[in-house]
Enzyme design. Structure first.
Site, PDB file in Angstrom:
ATOM      1  N   HIS A 174       0.697  -1.187   0.026  1.00 57.65           N
ATOM      2  CA  HIS A 174      -0.095   0.049   0.000  1.00 57.65           C
ATOM      3  C   HIS A 174       0.761   1.404   0.117  1.00 57.65           C
ATOM      4  O   HIS A 174       0.481   2.248  -0.622  1.00 57.65           O
ATOM      5  CB  HIS A 174      -0.798   0.084   1.276  1.00 57.65           C
ATOM      6  CG  HIS A 174      -1.909   1.102   1.251  1.00 57.65           C
ATOM      7  ND1 HIS A 174      -2.584   1.468   0.130  1.00 57.65           N
ATOM      8  CD2 HIS A 174      -2.185   2.023   2.096  1.00 57.65           C
ATOM      9  CE1 HIS A 174      -3.337   2.500   0.564  1.00 57.65           C
ATOM     10  NE2 HIS A 174      -2.943   2.748   1.656  1.00 57.65           N
ATOM     11  N   GLU A 177       2.032   1.850  -3.649  1.00 58.09           N
ATOM     12  CA  GLU A 177       0.926   2.526  -4.298  1.00 58.09           C
ATOM     13  C   GLU A 177       0.677   3.961  -4.038  1.00 58.09           C
ATOM     14  O   GLU A 177       0.511   4.855  -5.023  1.00 58.09           O
ATOM     15  CB  GLU A 177      -0.501   1.785  -3.779  1.00 58.09           C
ATOM     16  CG  GLU A 177      -1.829   2.303  -4.443  1.00 58.09           C
ATOM     17  CD  GLU A 177      -3.046   1.742  -3.959  1.00 58.09           C
ATOM     18  OE1 GLU A 177      -4.014   2.485  -4.210  1.00 58.09           O
ATOM     19  OE2 GLU A 177      -3.091   0.936  -2.997  1.00 58.09           O
TER      20      GLU A 177
END
Length: 264
Positions: A174, A177
């Site tokens: 994450h 990202e």
């Protein structure tokens, strides 16, 4: 009882400080206000108890005849007190002062498209869009589809996700990202954002358990330059750790997201 005494003493202290403020302004030798309370003020505060309605009624429209105050208590007619005739009368008065006519020279709809716009292909030359899958010499598989649109979407799918994280690497997927399309070794985050605005493109990324996706929506003529940006984002990201780095900034974002998910 103790709480009442504290409130009484604090209110008395506040009155004393307010009353002392006016006397301090009268003396030119003393500072105008307490620097801790008003560090940037050099004049005495103006204290008024006039309500907004009183100020509107007492204001004179002679100083600004062009801008008249609207003192009605129901300016949007929420109570439906204006009938259809009055509403039409108000609308006609507004149309006299607000021009809604378009300039025929500037806003004319041309019958012939501009020269810089490519002509549309005839319907007979168009085929049903289908996906082509090819493999490059380096082993990368490319899936492409012609949709005859002015906007193209290019992206890269990486076969890595949260399922590959170890116990000490939870959240890295994450984090990457959120770091997508930020600073690279060749361009800063501000330069990338500004350049994408000039090219008419939008960047986004998504991560999942199995894969991570980097995508760019870009106008058709600018695909090559967007492909370079996509390459630098994936192959040459600037992942520097430090107090004011982008990595630390994204860590704070992840912390706030985690706090939102925690039960109250």
């Amino acid at each position: 009882m103790i709480q009442r005494k504290l409130l009484a003493s604090s209110s008395a202290l506040a009155r004393q400080r307010l009353s002392g403020a006016s006397t301090r302004f009268l003396s030119s030798s003393s500072p105008p206000l307490d620097q801790l309370e008003y560090p940037l003020r050099t004049e005495a505060p103006i204290v008024t108890r006039t309500t907004a309605a009183e100020a509107a009624s007492s204001a004179s429209s002679e100083k600004h005849p062009k801008y008249k105050l609207r003192t009605t208590t129901d300016p949007f007619d929420d109570s439906n007190t204006i009938d259809v005739g009055q509403r039409q009368s108000i609308l006609s008065q507004q149309q006299k002062t607000i021009s809604t006519k378009l300039d025929k020279k500037l806003h004319a709809i041309q019958t012939v498209p501009p020269s810089h716009v490519p002509p549309n292909l005839p319907h007979s030359s168009l085929t049903v869009p289908h996906t082509l899958t090819t493999t490059l010499s380096n082993g990368i598989r490319v899936a492409s589809q012609e949709t005859y649109g002015q906007v193209c979407t290019i992206g890269l799918l990486v076969d890595v996700g949260s399922r590959h994280e170890t116990k000490n690497e939870v959240g890295c997927n994450h984090l990457l990202e959120l770091l997508a399309f930020r600073s690279t070794k060749f361009q800063s985050s501000v330069e990338i954002t500004s350049r994408m605005d000039e090219l008419g493109g939008v960047t986004f990324a998504a991560s999942s358990r199995e894969q991570m996706m980097y995508c760019i929506d870009i106008l058709r003529p600018n695909v090559r330059e967007a492909m370079k940006l996509l390459r630098d984002t994936v192959m040459h990201p600037k992942l520097e750790d430090g107090l004011y780095s982008e990595v630390e900034e994204v860590k704070r974002i992840v912390e706030y997201q985690t706090m939102d998910m925690l039960p109250e």
